[in-house]
Design an enzyme around this catalytic site. Structure first.
Site, PDB file in Angstrom:
ATOM      1  N   HIS A   1      11.629 -17.843 -33.919  1.00 26.10           N
ATOM      2  CA  HIS A   1      12.505 -18.600 -34.811  1.00 26.10           C
ATOM      3  C   HIS A   1      13.129 -17.635 -35.799  1.00 26.10           C
ATOM      4  O   HIS A   1      12.449 -16.764 -36.343  1.00 26.10           O
ATOM      5  CB  HIS A   1      11.693 -19.669 -35.556  1.00 26.10           C
ATOM      6  CG  HIS A   1      12.414 -20.250 -36.737  1.00 26.10           C
ATOM      7  ND1 HIS A   1      13.607 -20.939 -36.613  1.00 26.10           N
ATOM      8  CD2 HIS A   1      12.137 -20.237 -38.062  1.00 26.10           C
ATOM      9  CE1 HIS A   1      14.005 -21.331 -37.812  1.00 26.10           C
ATOM     10  NE2 HIS A   1      13.138 -20.907 -38.715  1.00 26.10           N
TER      11      HIS A   1
ATOM     12  N   HIS B   1      19.925 -24.510 -40.528  1.00 27.12           N
ATOM     13  CA  HIS B   1      18.673 -23.787 -40.756  1.00 27.12           C
ATOM     14  C   HIS B   1      18.583 -22.512 -39.891  1.00 27.12           C
ATOM     15  O   HIS B   1      18.464 -21.423 -40.426  1.00 27.12           O
ATOM     16  CB  HIS B   1      17.470 -24.704 -40.489  1.00 27.12           C
ATOM     17  CG  HIS B   1      16.147 -24.063 -40.765  1.00 27.12           C
ATOM     18  ND1 HIS B   1      15.092 -24.704 -41.365  1.00 27.12           N
ATOM     19  CD2 HIS B   1      15.695 -22.802 -40.511  1.00 27.12           C
ATOM     20  CE1 HIS B   1      14.068 -23.880 -41.494  1.00 27.12           C
ATOM     21  NE2 HIS B   1      14.406 -22.721 -40.978  1.00 27.12           N
TER      22      HIS B   1
ATOM     23  N   GLU C   1       5.546 -22.842 -39.516  1.00 25.77           N
ATOM     24  CA  GLU C   1       6.196 -23.452 -38.346  1.00 25.77           C
ATOM     25  C   GLU C   1       5.299 -23.423 -37.104  1.00 25.77           C
ATOM     26  O   GLU C   1       5.790 -23.583 -35.985  1.00 25.77           O
ATOM     27  CB  GLU C   1       7.532 -22.752 -38.040  1.00 25.77           C
ATOM     28  CG  GLU C   1       8.528 -22.709 -39.187  1.00 25.77           C
ATOM     29  CD  GLU C   1       9.098 -24.070 -39.587  1.00 25.77           C
ATOM     30  OE1 GLU C   1       8.661 -25.088 -39.028  1.00 25.77           O
ATOM     31  OE2 GLU C   1       9.958 -24.087 -40.471  1.00 25.77           O
TER      32      GLU C   1
ATOM     33  N   GLU D   1      29.870 -14.076 -20.366  1.00 23.99           N
ATOM     34  CA  GLU D   1      28.502 -14.021 -19.845  1.00 23.99           C
ATOM     35  C   GLU D   1      27.521 -14.991 -20.497  1.00 23.99           C
ATOM     36  O   GLU D   1      26.368 -15.064 -20.074  1.00 23.99           O
ATOM     37  CB  GLU D   1      27.997 -12.582 -19.895  1.00 23.99           C
ATOM     38  CG  GLU D   1      28.833 -11.744 -18.943  1.00 23.99           C
ATOM     39  CD  GLU D   1      28.247 -10.401 -18.586  1.00 23.99           C
ATOM     40  OE1 GLU D   1      27.122 -10.114 -19.001  1.00 23.99           O
ATOM     41  OE2 GLU D   1      28.946  -9.661 -17.882  1.00 23.99           O
TER      42      GLU D   1
ATOM     43  N   HIS E   1      17.000 -16.948 -38.523  1.00 26.60           N
ATOM     44  CA  HIS E   1      18.134 -17.537 -39.237  1.00 26.60           C
ATOM     45  C   HIS E   1      19.385 -16.677 -39.014  1.00 26.60           C
ATOM     46  O   HIS E   1      19.901 -16.070 -39.959  1.00 26.60           O
ATOM     47  CB  HIS E   1      17.833 -17.595 -40.744  1.00 26.60           C
ATOM     48  CG  HIS E   1      16.587 -18.325 -41.127  1.00 26.60           C
ATOM     49  ND1 HIS E   1      15.980 -18.189 -42.356  1.00 26.60           N
ATOM     50  CD2 HIS E   1      15.835 -19.231 -40.442  1.00 26.60           C
ATOM     51  CE1 HIS E   1      14.901 -18.962 -42.429  1.00 26.60           C
ATOM     52  NE2 HIS E   1      14.779 -19.600 -41.269  1.00 26.60           N
TER      53      HIS E   1
END
Ligand code: 13P
Ligand code: ZN
Length: 271
Positions: A139, A210, A116, A169, A141
């Protein structure tokens, strides 16, 4: 030269990957992190003239020429970073051609940076233009965020609104809202470009079915953004199927944002 294994930026990567693994967000090789470092900071630990090998990136990152990043390796497991940082992490510098990464340390088993990398570097470029203090792209999951993308419309306004409504919040933590991408093939320049376009407006981008991307000035800020979305998504998954007796109204969200003096996405409220 100091021992790189004692460097605070290696320590940061070890701590955050172990924590994210323990949250259950990063199964197998799921997730990747890139953290932009200062040249002076790295020079205390590494000879910056010594390039171990070069790796083509497959895209143009001219804006980042000379910039140094510590990046998780592709196919590597977050759970293993703490025990063997030199195999699971790498330190790369973007070479003068803008399309090659110079490996300065790590990926000891012949590995390479995350698949990525396009989404990471393209997002760094955009976020640095917005904020010179930007440093981290993450990144992962997260379970409930991912679950929510199965059952909630993938519309930025509606998705952000639902998340904001879950806890008081949320609007304070990300008044700029959450960008949302539909399901896409991952690991290529196309999803990288789409993510970076969203990063023009948002520090959080959900990838439908994803996971999520976060961008921030340091590990805590970036992790905190994602953690807050995930907490709200968990609440949503706990209550979505139940009658809603009480809810935070849009006037109340506005009142919180105003109380904290925040610039927020007014168009994401229905007032
Ligand atoms: P990498 O192992 O290449 O980092 O990929 C993990 C992932 O989460 C892909 O989206
Ligand atoms: Zn992923």
């Amino acid at each position: 030269m100091k021992d790189i294994l004692t460097a605070p930026f290696v320590e940061d990567m070890k701590k955050v990957t172990a924590n994210m693994y323990r949250q259950g967000w990063d199964e197998r090789n799921g997730g990747n992190i890139s953290y932009m470092l200062e040249e002076d900071q790295v020079a205390e630990y590494l000879d910056l003239t010594h390039v171990i090998r070069t790796i083509p990136t497959g895209f143009d990152a001219t804006e980042l020429i000379g910039k140094i990043f510590i990046v998780t390796g592709t196919g590597k497991y977050f759970k293993n970073v703490e025990g063997d940082p030199e195999t699971n992490l790498g330190i790369i510098r973007i070479a003068a051609d803008g399309t090659t990464a110079e490996l300065l340390w790590g990926y000891k088993d012949g590995g390479r940076f995350t698949s990525e990398l396009p989404a990471h570097l393209m997002s760094h470029m955009v976020r640095l233009r917005k904020d010179p203090n930007h440093r981290v792209v993450m990144h992962t999951h997260p379970t409930n965020t991912l679950a929510m993308t199965h059952v909630h419309e993938l519309d930025e306004k509606k998705f952000t609104h639902t998340i904001w409504e879950m806890c008081t919040e949320c609007i304070v933590v990300f008044p700029d809202g959450i960008g949302v991408l539909p399901w896409m093939v991952c690991g290529n320049n196309e999803i990288g470009e789409a993510t970076a376009r969203k990063m023009e407006e948002y520090r959080l981008v959900v990838w439908g079915l994803h996971g999520i991307y976060g961008a921030g000035r340091d590990m805590d800020e970036t992790f905190g953004l994602i953690e807050t979305v995930e907490k709200a998504a968990q609440l949503y998954m706990l209550i979505a199927h139940l009658p809603h007796v009480n809810t935070i109204r849009d006037e109340e969200l506005k009142a919180v944002a105003e109380a904290f003096g925040l610039e927020y996405r007014k168009d994401f409220l229905n007032l």
